[in-house]
Design an enzyme around this catalytic site. Structure first.
Site, short mmCIF file in Angstrom:
data_model
loop_
_atom_site.label_atom_id
_atom_site.label_comp_id
_atom_site.label_asym_id
_atom_site.label_seq_id
_atom_site.Cartn_x
_atom_site.Cartn_y
_atom_site.Cartn_z
N ARG A 57 11.78 3.63 2.57
CA ARG A 57 11.39 2.68 3.61
C ARG A 57 12.59 1.80 3.91
O ARG A 57 13.27 1.32 3.00
CB ARG A 57 10.21 1.82 3.16
CG ARG A 57 10.00 0.62 4.09
CD ARG A 57 8.73 -0.11 3.81
NE ARG A 57 7.57 0.63 4.24
CZ ARG A 57 6.36 0.10 4.39
NH1 ARG A 57 6.15 -1.17 4.12
NH2 ARG A 57 5.34 0.83 4.80
N LYS A 62 26.44 -4.25 -4.27
CA LYS A 62 27.90 -4.18 -4.39
C LYS A 62 28.53 -3.56 -3.15
O LYS A 62 29.73 -3.36 -3.09
CB LYS A 62 28.30 -3.34 -5.60
CG LYS A 62 27.75 -3.85 -6.92
CD LYS A 62 28.21 -2.93 -8.05
CE LYS A 62 27.49 -3.23 -9.34
NZ LYS A 62 27.67 -2.14 -10.32
N HIS A 114 6.26 5.80 11.15
CA HIS A 114 5.56 5.66 9.87
C HIS A 114 4.59 6.84 9.79
O HIS A 114 3.36 6.68 9.85
CB HIS A 114 4.83 4.32 9.81
CG HIS A 114 4.41 3.90 8.43
ND1 HIS A 114 4.38 4.77 7.36
CD2 HIS A 114 3.98 2.70 7.96
CE1 HIS A 114 3.96 4.11 6.29
NE2 HIS A 114 3.72 2.85 6.61
N ARG A 156 0.80 -1.23 0.00
CA ARG A 156 0.00 0.00 0.00
C ARG A 156 0.83 1.27 0.00
O ARG A 156 0.54 2.22 -0.74
CB ARG A 156 -0.92 0.03 1.23
CG ARG A 156 -2.18 -0.77 1.06
CD ARG A 156 -2.62 -1.33 2.39
NE ARG A 156 -1.69 -2.37 2.79
CZ ARG A 156 -1.87 -3.65 2.50
NH1 ARG A 156 -2.93 -4.05 1.89
NH2 ARG A 156 -0.96 -4.54 2.83
N THR A 157 1.83 1.34 0.86
CA THR A 157 2.55 2.61 1.00
C THR A 157 3.22 2.97 -0.33
O THR A 157 3.08 4.08 -0.84
CB THR A 157 3.58 2.52 2.14
OG1 THR A 157 2.88 2.15 3.33
CG2 THR A 157 4.27 3.85 2.36
C1 NCD Z 1 2.49 -1.29 7.96
C2 NCD Z 1 3.99 -1.11 7.99
O1 NCD Z 1 4.69 -1.38 7.02
O2 NCD Z 1 4.45 -0.64 9.02
N1 NCD Z 1 1.95 -1.37 6.69
C3 NCD Z 1 1.63 -0.19 6.01
O3 NCD Z 1 2.48 0.58 5.69
N2 NCD Z 1 0.34 0.03 5.74
C4 NCD Z 1 1.92 -2.22 8.93
C5 NCD Z 1 2.50 -3.59 9.09
O4 NCD Z 1 3.44 -4.01 8.42
O5 NCD Z 1 1.94 -4.31 9.94
#
Ligand code: NCD
Length: 303
Positions: free
Chosen positions: A104, A83, A132, A54-55
């Site tokens: 991320r 590398k 997040h 999703r993100t």
């Molecule tokens: C979450 C994350 O990656 O922290 N997912 C998200 O971004 N919607 C939640 C999770 O992994 O449980």
């Protein structure tokens, strides 16, 4: 207020800034399945070193709906990270090639490090177990869209409150609102002391439970997270708590009719799929609102 800002931690944003974001996202909803050509000529780089559905997709779709372009990678395979290139050097390159970077990473602090080396704004798409921020903005935006307000609500957080970065950021962002927060988890999975101390020092009202039944009747919002298996240091601790709660239609018989259930997703087994058909289930709407919310973020930061 937003122009050229990094988005690293939910602590950095004030209520007027959040309100501006929400009003802009509300406007963007009209275009979240269409096009609003305001980012033409701009490029967003996505550097995702950890899995995401999703993100990443909602950031990419948001930029494309705004008429901009997207480059990037997910997983380090195929990049010079294989590398031995350092994170700082990888970020320097993305900085040279793009106008905004979404990152991320499994390590806490990675986004902050990126912001130190990059001139372009950095947006934290999740680092380690701690931050997040854009998910937390989306969570509160969903609540605001569902109820029309946030103040005065009783918000329950259920699950792995210690390792879920969405929970940490959500608690931080809720300090901007006058809400009561009910933390429901096995004792071992309560949020970190550091987070509890911070949000209480900002005036957030917290109460703690180990059993959902004790509090479910009071809740307006129930925010559920999965047990974050990959973030446990001790596998034995994981074995002890796995499967320790599950939201079922039966449990919801005691809930207010107007209760909404949110979840950042992915879910594993903590919400029974039979709950999806009830009027409480709002997690798919929440995920869909990720596009207009992130359109608003990109627009406010880059225009
Ligand atoms: C979450 C994350 O990656 O922290 N997912 C998200 O971004 N919607 C939640 C999770 O992994 O449980």
């Amino acid at each position: 207020m937003w122009r050229n800002r990094d988005v690293i931690s939910a602590r950095d944003f004030t209520r007027p800034e959040l309100e501006e974001l929400f009003e802009t996202a509300r406007y963007m909803e009209k275009y979240s399945k269409g096009r609003l050509d305001v980012m033409r000529g701009k490029i967003m780089a996505v550097a995702f070193f950890e899995p995401s559905t999703r993100t990443r997709l909602s950031f990419e779709v948001a930029m494309k709906r705004l008429g901009g372009d997207v480059v990037g990678f997910w997983g380090a395979e195929g990049t010079s990270v294989e590398k031995g290139e350092t994170l700082a050097d990888t970020i320097r390159m993305l900085d040279a090639y793009s106008d905004v970077i979404v990152i991320r990473h499994r390590y806490e602090g990675a986004a902050k490090l990126a912001a130190e080396v990059a001139e372009s704004p950095i947006i934290n798409g999740g680092d380690g177990a701690f931050n997040h921020p854009t998910q937390a903005m989306l969570d509160v935006y969903t609540i605001w869209r569902e109820f029309g307000y946030v103040d005065g609500l009783n918000i329950g957080l259920l699950g792995d409150l210690r390792h879920a970065r969405t929970v940490n950021s959500l608690l931080e962002i809720l300090t901007n609102f006058n809400v009561k927060v009910h933390l429901i988890s096995p004792e071992y999975l309560r949020p970190r002391t550091e987070t509890i101390d911070y949000v209480q020092s900002k005036g957030l009202k917290l109460s703690f439970y180990t059993n959902v039944e004790e509090v479910i009747g009071e809740l307006d919002v129930m925010y559920v997270v999965r047990i974050q298996k990959e973030r446990f240091i001790d596998p034995l601790e994981y074995e002890k708590v796995k499967g320790s709660y599950r939201v079922t239609p039966d449990m919801l018989r005691k809930a207010k009719k107007t209760l909404i259930i949110l979840h950042p997703l992915p879910r594993v087994d903590e919400i029974d799929p039979r709950v999806d058909a009830t009027s409480h289930a709002k997690y798919f709407r929440q995920a869909a609102l990720g596009v207009p919310l992130r359109m608003a973020l990109i627009y406010l930061i880059l225009s």
